[in-house]
Each structure stands twice: as C-alpha cells, then as structure tokens.
Design an enzyme around this catalytic site. Structure first.
Site, short mmCIF file in Angstrom:
data_model
loop_
_atom_site.label_atom_id
_atom_site.label_comp_id
_atom_site.label_asym_id
_atom_site.label_seq_id
_atom_site.Cartn_x
_atom_site.Cartn_y
_atom_site.Cartn_z
N ARG A 132 42.08 58.52 65.81
CA ARG A 132 41.00 58.76 66.75
C ARG A 132 40.47 60.17 66.56
NH1 ARG A 132 41.23 58.69 73.36
NH2 ARG A 132 42.38 60.62 73.10
N THR A 136 34.79 62.85 69.01
CA THR A 136 33.88 61.73 69.31
C THR A 136 34.60 60.56 69.95
OG1 THR A 136 34.29 60.67 67.18
CG2 THR A 136 32.54 62.34 67.24
N ASP A 228 50.46 62.91 74.36
CA ASP A 228 50.15 62.33 73.05
C ASP A 228 51.37 61.52 72.56
OD1 ASP A 228 48.16 63.23 70.36
OD2 ASP A 228 50.01 62.08 70.09
N ASP A 231 52.69 62.42 68.93
CA ASP A 231 53.38 63.72 68.89
C ASP A 231 54.72 63.65 69.60
OD1 ASP A 231 51.38 64.92 67.47
OD2 ASP A 231 50.41 65.84 69.21
C1 PRP Z 1 46.27 57.49 69.73
C2 PRP Z 1 46.96 56.22 70.21
C3 PRP Z 1 45.93 55.17 69.92
C4 PRP Z 1 44.65 55.89 70.21
C5 PRP Z 1 44.17 55.47 71.57
O1 PRP Z 1 46.39 57.59 68.37
O2 PRP Z 1 48.18 55.99 69.59
O3 PRP Z 1 45.96 54.72 68.58
O4 PRP Z 1 44.93 57.29 70.17
O5 PRP Z 1 42.95 55.97 71.85
P1 PRP Z 1 41.65 55.05 72.01
O6 PRP Z 1 42.02 53.91 72.88
O7 PRP Z 1 40.68 56.00 72.68
O8 PRP Z 1 41.19 54.64 70.65
P2 PRP Z 1 45.86 58.81 67.50
O9 PRP Z 1 44.52 58.48 66.94
O10 PRP Z 1 45.96 60.07 68.29
O11 PRP Z 1 46.83 58.83 66.26
P3 PRP Z 1 48.41 58.99 66.14
O12 PRP Z 1 48.98 57.65 66.50
O13 PRP Z 1 48.60 59.33 64.72
O14 PRP Z 1 48.86 60.08 67.07
N1 URA Z 2 46.32 58.86 72.72
C1 URA Z 2 47.48 59.32 73.25
O1 URA Z 2 48.48 59.49 72.53
N2 URA Z 2 47.51 59.60 74.55
C2 URA Z 2 46.45 59.43 75.37
O2 URA Z 2 46.55 59.68 76.59
C3 URA Z 2 45.25 58.94 74.80
C4 URA Z 2 45.22 58.66 73.47
#
Ligand code: PRP
Ligand code: URA
Length: 237
Positions: A132, A136, A228, A231
């Site tokens: 994500r 944006t 997150d 993380d």
């Molecule tokens: C986070 C989460 C989802 C997404 C959710 O992933 O694990 O995949 O954001 O957000 P959305 O519903 O607004 O699309 P991220 O893109 O941060 O990647 P990561 O899993 O590598 O931390």
């Molecule tokens: N992705 C995350 O990991 N946490 C949130 O709250 C939203 C998106």
C-alpha cells in the site's frame, strides 16, 4: 479506492482527511460478513493490540487467532467419503474434498497463512505481494507466485488488516482472474470503510474477521487497531 490528497508541491498529506466513512453500526449486518463473537478471540485480540506486545509474542498471537479464523472460515467445506479401517473394523470416514488454497497478501498475511497450514497441512500457498502506497493508499502489486495450473475448489485470501479495502479488493480481483470457483477473505481487524468497500465490490465472497473497529485515521490506519501489522510481526517497527 480512497481519494488521494497530495499537496500542490507534490508533498504527501493525509489521504483519508475529510473522506466520509460509514459507522460501525452501518456495516455490522452486511450479508456474508462473519465477525467473531468468541470470548477466546476477544481475549487474544486484546493481547495482540497491546502496544507492549513484542514481535515474537505478536506473531504467535497472529497464528493462534489465524487458527481460530481458519476453523471458522472452513466450516462449510465439502467432504468426500473415505473408507478406512480402525483397529476395531471398517468404517466410512470423510476427508476434505478438492484443492484448498491460501493466498497470503505479503507480507503481513504470512502469519495467517502459517495458521491455515497448521489447521490444514496440505493447503497450497499462493503468495501475492501487494504494497500500500502510504501517500495515496493505492495497493501496488510487486510479487505474484500464483501457479498457472489451477486445481483449487476454494482459496482464502488472508491479510490481518482491512483498512481502505484496496489491497483486499485487488487480491480478490487477481484470484478471480484465475477462475477459482469459491473465494473468501480472512482478516483480523477491519475498518467499516474497507469492509463496506470489499463487501460491495465482491458480494459473492465470504468475509471472516476477528474484530470490526471504529474508523480510519487521516493516514488510513485503523483506530483503535494495532498499528502496522507487518512491522509488528517482523520486528521492523
Ligand atoms: C497493510 C496490510 C494490508 C494493507 C491494508 O500492508 O497488511 O495489506 O496494508 O490496507 P488497505 O486496506 O488500505 O489496502 P502494507 O501495504 O503496509 O504491507 P506490509 O504487509 O508489507 O506491511
Ligand atoms: N495496515 C496496517 O498494518 N495497519 C493499519 O491500521 C492499516 C493498514
């Protein structure tokens, strides 16, 4: 998905600022949405959300919560008859019918996929990388290990956080193009905004979540949420 909000100098601002969001009550009874009410889940969720929970314990909790979700999400899977012999004699047993897949949306979905493997060891794991963009809130595909040969009856897209819904919607679109007969989404926490978007865009899938939270903040993070999820699982805070 979410309206973008980039300042005139190209500097990112707050993408969810001013974006109307549905309330929790407005999305509580959507068709095909299953929200856990189990006390053991509520107990584990509190430990997961706690900011003092460290990555090893956080990952362990994701897997435990994932196993409970997997158990719930697989409750209507079809069975085949399987004749076996017990030490006492023959009987007609049952086994899960057809291929079962799980698609972790990388990277935060990895813990949930591991939980599915513990519940159903012979699931196929189809990795899909979506990141994500924090400015944006659009999801971008960066990794796709979906096999060309599709022999699944059902596939579960798993990702702990359903925030704006962009990542989940894109993942289901990608899986639908593979022609899998039945798809479900399994997540840990959803915001009303993302849950409504996913349910409206893909009304033909089941959605299983452990908790429905209040809202998204201006940066698109779920409140109260857990921060997150990637993380916190992998210690990259
Ligand atoms: C986070 C989460 C989802 C997404 C959710 O992933 O694990 O995949 O954001 O957000 P959305 O519903 O607004 O699309 P991220 O893109 O941060 O990647 P990561 O899993 O590598 O931390
Ligand atoms: N992705 C995350 O990991 N946490 C949130 O709250 C939203 C998106």
């Amino acid at each position: 998905m979410a309206e973008t909000n980039i300042s005139s100098g190209g500097r990112p601002t707050l993408p969810m600022q001013g974006v109307p969001q549905p309330s929790r009550d407005e999305v509580l009874n959507l068709p095909r949405v299953h929200i856990s009410t189990h006390p053991v889940m509520a107990h584990k969720m509190t430990a997961l959300r706690d900011k003092n929970t460290q990555p090893p314990e956080f990952y362990r909790l994701v897997k435990e919560i994932g196993a409970l979700l997997a158990y719930e999400a697989t409750s209507s899977l079809a069975l085949d008859r399987l004749p076996i012999e017990t030490p006492m004699g023959p009987m007609i047993g049952q086994r899960l019918a057809g291929g079962i897949g799980v698609t972790p949306i990388l990277r935060a979905g990895l813990g949930l996929a591991e939980a599915f493997r513990e519940v159903i060891p012979d699931v196929q794991v189809w990795h899909l990388g979506l990141r994500r963009d924090e400015n944006t809130l659009q999801a971008m595909e960066y990794y796709n290990q979906l096999p060309h040969r599709v022999d699944l009856q059902v596939c579960y897209a798993v990702d702990p956080m359903l925030a704006t819904g962009g990542s989940a919607i894109d993942a289901i679109n990608i899986l639908k193009r593979r022609g899998i007969p039945r798809l479900s989404y399994v997540g840990i926490i959803a915001a009303p905004y993302g849950l409504l978007k996913l349910a409206q865009t893909h009304p033909d899938i089941d959605i299983f979540i452990a908790a429905l939270d209040e809202s998204l903040n201006d940066r698109g993070y779920i409140v109260p949420g857990l921060g997150d999820a990637g993380d916190r699982q992998f210690g990259t805070v």
